[in-house]
Design a protein around this motif. Sequence first.
Motif: not given
Length: 609
Positions: A204-209, A211-212, A250-256, A592-596
């Motif tokens: 995959g790619l880094d989902a969020t644009a 810096p999460v 997998e999901i991006d999340n700020t809380g570790g 806030g979310y990246n595309q390919d």
Amino acid sequence: MNQMYTTALGGLLVLSPLSMAMAAEKSVFQLPKINVVANLVEQNNADTLAAVTVIDREEIERKQFNSLQDLLRTVPGVTFTNNGGLGKVTSVSIRGTNSKHVLVLVDGLRWNAATAGSSSFEFLPIEQIERVEVVKGPRSSLYGSEAIGGVIQIFTRKGTQEGIKPFASLTYGSHETYKANAGLNIKNNKNWANLSVAGMKTQGLDATAAPVETDKDGYENYSVSLNAGHQFNDQLSVDMNALHIEGETEIDNTGGQEPYTKLIESVYGVGLNYQANHLWNTKLKVGYSQDKQEGYIKTGLDNVYETQKETISWLNTLAFNENHNLILGTDYLKDKISGINGPSLFDKKSRDNFGYFAQYLGNINNFDIEAALRLDDNEQYGNHTTGNLALGYQFNEALKTYVSYGTAFRAPTFNELYYPQDEWGGGNPNLNPEESENIELGFKGNIGNVNWALNGFRNDIDQMIVRWPAINVDKALIKGIEVELGQAIGQFDWNINYTYQEPENRSGDNKGKQITNIPQQILNLSADYNFDKWIVGGAVHAEDKRYSADNKSYMGSFATADVRLTYQATPELSVQAKLANMFDKEYQTTQGYNQDGRTAWVTLRYAMK
């Protein structure tokens, strides 16, 4: 110059050599495309009094679609939002309506979660799809709830060739993506079956644009489908369909917490078809679908959301003659939810809906008539009646016109009805269904072997549900036009479609403003040229800007251009390559979310003839 048009023009330059080659070719006969989604019976697209698009397996493979949303965004008036690539939350809009206003069927069975009301487009592998049919405009008079913007019907792989025919494909692409598919088609005398298994895994790619997290958000998916049937005699046949999908994203999340979701999607159905006589055909189908998602964090299982749908439908077609048909039907739907740390909080966990409908399809000289009426009796909100009326006139082969009026509705979801109250609001058990009225004027025909269509529409939506708290207060007006052109000339295929729409809020703080996450303009261009053992083609997809959730900031317009190549090494074996978003355009469909960016794909495909 606007970036959308700059990239679109660049794509046109890529396709222009193919356009010049086209001019030298002679036209050939093309088989008509048939749909069942518009009126529940088989109809030629050219004869249907609605805007219908059909994309079959041949087109899926030739255009090398990587996902269901990749396919759907080529349909006029359709756009989507995506939260960061393959396997991430994806919502589809038809003609400016939101994703809850789109009814999605898999092999004739409803496919959406009863809690949120959404369909998991991101989880259905393109490898398991035989055909996709899309009808735009209201169809609640046949299907009931959700069909405000239109209906998407997805058919899984089905065997059509005589004998025992294995098939397989293997794809490798950007982001360390691996995809594989293998299956067996069996058709002999009065029996048929198709078994297909598929799997994919990507970093995959880094989902969020923002810096999460800076890690890549992977996704994996494994699925199996089975379609089978038996023809007992000229009158009686039975069939069954099964689709089972499991995966993890997998999901991006700020809380570790390193969150990810495990998923299970299933659709099962059994049908019986009986041709009693030349007048009466009857079909009975029983189905079950499941949507289960388990949320995990670093410390373990966090929540489980699971919904099920149990359905029974009975459809009767009375063909008085080839010009007059009456369709009578009834269906039953039971929605259920279960799980922990989520659905366990709901006051009510199931509801029943009974639907009764009738439709007349007629032809008198050059006039076509479609009229439908449906009553839904729901355990939660009571009775709701919808209808549709369309009148068409065939001037000649070059021109057919129609005008239609239809009403539609959407039943509130379990979240909107029963979600517990908190400081931000909650559900409301006294909600009414959302309602809409749609008027459409359409023109279609064939001039010089060019298939063309022009559609204008106006959709007034009332009683829209706003959360939090959930209340029926919003209104919307969506107006627009769609233009389609397409042609097959010798070894050359090309098509163009353009949508202009004005999706406007008519109430609340955003009254008079554009509906969020919906572009005003959508453009698709595609062309393929077949010579010797080669097929070379390309596509351009462009969208106007769209406003984000605050209705103040917006995501910029964009255009992407793809090129593709197929080499048919033998009648059974082909090698394909695709370069997608070749100009590496950065864009977002959800703020806030990246595309390919630019991606490359190679596929090895085998199918016994």
